[in-house]
Design a protein around this motif. Structure first.
Motif, PDB file in Angstrom:
ATOM      1  N   LEU A  27       0.828  -1.215   0.000  1.00 19.14           N
ATOM      2  CA  LEU A  27       0.000   0.000   0.000  1.00 19.14           C
ATOM      3  C   LEU A  27       0.858   1.260   0.000  1.00 19.14           C
ATOM      4  CD1 LEU A  27      -2.813  -1.002   2.542  1.00 19.14           C
ATOM      5  CD2 LEU A  27      -3.026  -0.764   0.058  1.00 19.14           C
ATOM      6  N   ASN A  28       1.969   1.252   0.708  1.00 17.27           N
ATOM      7  CA  ASN A  28       2.861   2.420   0.731  1.00 17.27           C
ATOM      8  C   ASN A  28       3.691   2.535  -0.538  1.00 17.27           C
ATOM      9  OD1 ASN A  28       2.059   3.460   3.157  1.00 17.27           O
ATOM     10  ND2 ASN A  28       3.801   2.706   4.316  1.00 17.27           N
ATOM     11  N   ALA A  29       4.134   1.418  -1.059  1.00 15.88           N
ATOM     12  CA  ALA A  29       4.984   1.453  -2.255  1.00 15.88           C
ATOM     13  C   ALA A  29       4.200   1.905  -3.496  1.00 15.88           C
ATOM     14  CB  ALA A  29       5.599   0.073  -2.498  1.00 15.88           C
ATOM     15  N   THR A  30       2.902   1.630  -3.528  1.00 15.00           N
ATOM     16  CA  THR A  30       2.099   1.947  -4.713  1.00 15.00           C
ATOM     17  C   THR A  30       2.129   3.437  -5.067  1.00 15.00           C
ATOM     18  OG1 THR A  30       0.703   0.018  -4.369  1.00 15.00           O
ATOM     19  CG2 THR A  30      -0.199   1.778  -5.745  1.00 15.00           C
ATOM     20  N   PRO A  31       1.768   4.365  -4.159  1.00 14.84           N
ATOM     21  CA  PRO A  31       1.825   5.779  -4.569  1.00 14.84           C
ATOM     22  C   PRO A  31       3.256   6.261  -4.828  1.00 14.84           C
ATOM     23  CG  PRO A  31       1.262   5.608  -2.240  1.00 14.84           C
ATOM     24  CD  PRO A  31       1.242   4.219  -2.807  1.00 14.84           C
ATOM     25  N   ILE A  32       4.217   5.686  -4.118  1.00 13.15           N
ATOM     26  CA  ILE A  32       5.606   6.094  -4.342  1.00 13.15           C
ATOM     27  C   ILE A  32       6.043   5.716  -5.759  1.00 13.15           C
ATOM     28  CG2 ILE A  32       8.005   5.673  -3.644  1.00 13.15           C
ATOM     29  CD1 ILE A  32       6.887   5.400  -0.744  1.00 13.15           C
ATOM     30  N   LEU A  33       5.688   4.504  -6.179  1.00 11.23           N
ATOM     31  CA  LEU A  33       6.046   4.077  -7.537  1.00 11.23           C
ATOM     32  C   LEU A  33       5.224   4.805  -8.597  1.00 11.23           C
ATOM     33  CD1 LEU A  33       6.455   0.240  -6.926  1.00 11.23           C
ATOM     34  CD2 LEU A  33       8.260   1.915  -7.342  1.00 11.23           C
ATOM     35  N   LEU A  34       3.947   5.045  -8.329  1.00 15.14           N
ATOM     36  CA  LEU A  34       3.089   5.710  -9.319  1.00 15.14           C
ATOM     37  C   LEU A  34       3.406   7.189  -9.478  1.00 15.14           C
ATOM     38  CD1 LEU A  34      -0.435   4.153  -8.623  1.00 15.14           C
ATOM     39  CD2 LEU A  34       1.061   3.722 -10.576  1.00 15.14           C
ATOM     40  N   TYR A  35       3.674   7.869  -8.360  1.00 14.94           N
ATOM     41  CA  TYR A  35       3.814   9.323  -8.392  1.00 14.94           C
ATOM     42  C   TYR A  35       5.215   9.818  -8.065  1.00 14.94           C
ATOM     43  CZ  TYR A  35      -1.213   8.671  -8.135  1.00 14.94           C
ATOM     44  OH  TYR A  35      -2.499   8.243  -8.358  1.00 14.94           O
ATOM     45  N   GLY A  36       6.123   8.911  -7.774  1.00 15.01           N
ATOM     46  CA  GLY A  36       7.481   9.314  -7.454  1.00 15.01           C
ATOM     47  C   GLY A  36       7.632   9.887  -6.055  1.00 15.01           C
ATOM     48  N   GLY A  37       6.635   9.659  -5.224  1.00 14.65           N
ATOM     49  CA  GLY A  37       6.701  10.144  -3.847  1.00 14.65           C
ATOM     50  C   GLY A  37       5.408   9.858  -3.119  1.00 14.65           C
TER      51      GLY A  37
END
Length: 169
Positions: free
Chosen positions: A82-92
């Motif tokens: 769940l945390n890695a998803t927005p980081i990978l999608l949006y770069g942060g």
């Protein structure tokens, strides 16, 4: 997140001790112990924060995968995803400005607006970003899921193996 994770683990271990449950063994504990290392290195070196976060989540995922004999690793793994998803999608990791105010962290608005840590930024955070205000912190659903997993590891212990002899209670 680190403080929340440590608090969850301490509470879980304390409850397990009160319930007289044995602390379950970790396989390859060094993987999980070293998982914060890339983020620490990024704070003192020119290592890009997004790379540090990626390495951290890769180590958490590996540590969880090596320890799926523990019930708590399932929510921990889900929280990391769940945390890695927005980081990978949006770069942060997006951080909600209203949650920032409610947590008493308005002073960090400019810092996040200019992405000064290279990972967090002020933006629309629902549903996977940091939008849940706690005193002095803004956390994500992934952070809470990781904390739940860390709490459950000592409390629930190991899954019963299909090869273990079954006894009647």
């Amino acid at each position: 997140m680190t403080l929340l994770a440590l608090l969850a683990l301490i509470l879980g271990m304390s409850l397990a001790k009160l319930l007289r449950r044995p602390i379950p063994p970790l396989r390859h504990p060094w993987v999980l112990l070293f998982s914060p290392l890339p983020e620490v290195l990024a704070a003192f070196t020119p290592l890009p924060t997004s790379l540090a976060q990626g390495l951290t989540y890769a180590l958490v995922a590996l540590g969880a995968a090596l320890n799926l004999h523990l019930w708590g690793m399932y929510p921990l793994l889900l929280g990391a995803l769940l945390n890695a998803t927005p980081i990978l999608l949006y770069g942060g990791m997006p951080v909600d400005s209203v949650a920032l105010d409610k947590a008493g962290l308005s002073a960090y608005r400019d810092f996040l607006l200019h992405r000064k840590d290279g990972l967090h930024y002020l933006g629309s955070a629902f549903p996977l970003g940091d939008w849940i205000p706690l005193p002095g912190r803004v956390v994500s659903p992934g952070d809470l899921t990781i904390a739940l997993g860390l709490f459950l590891i000592p409390v629930l212990g190991e899954r019963r193996s299909d090869h273990a002899p079954r006894t009647r209670a």
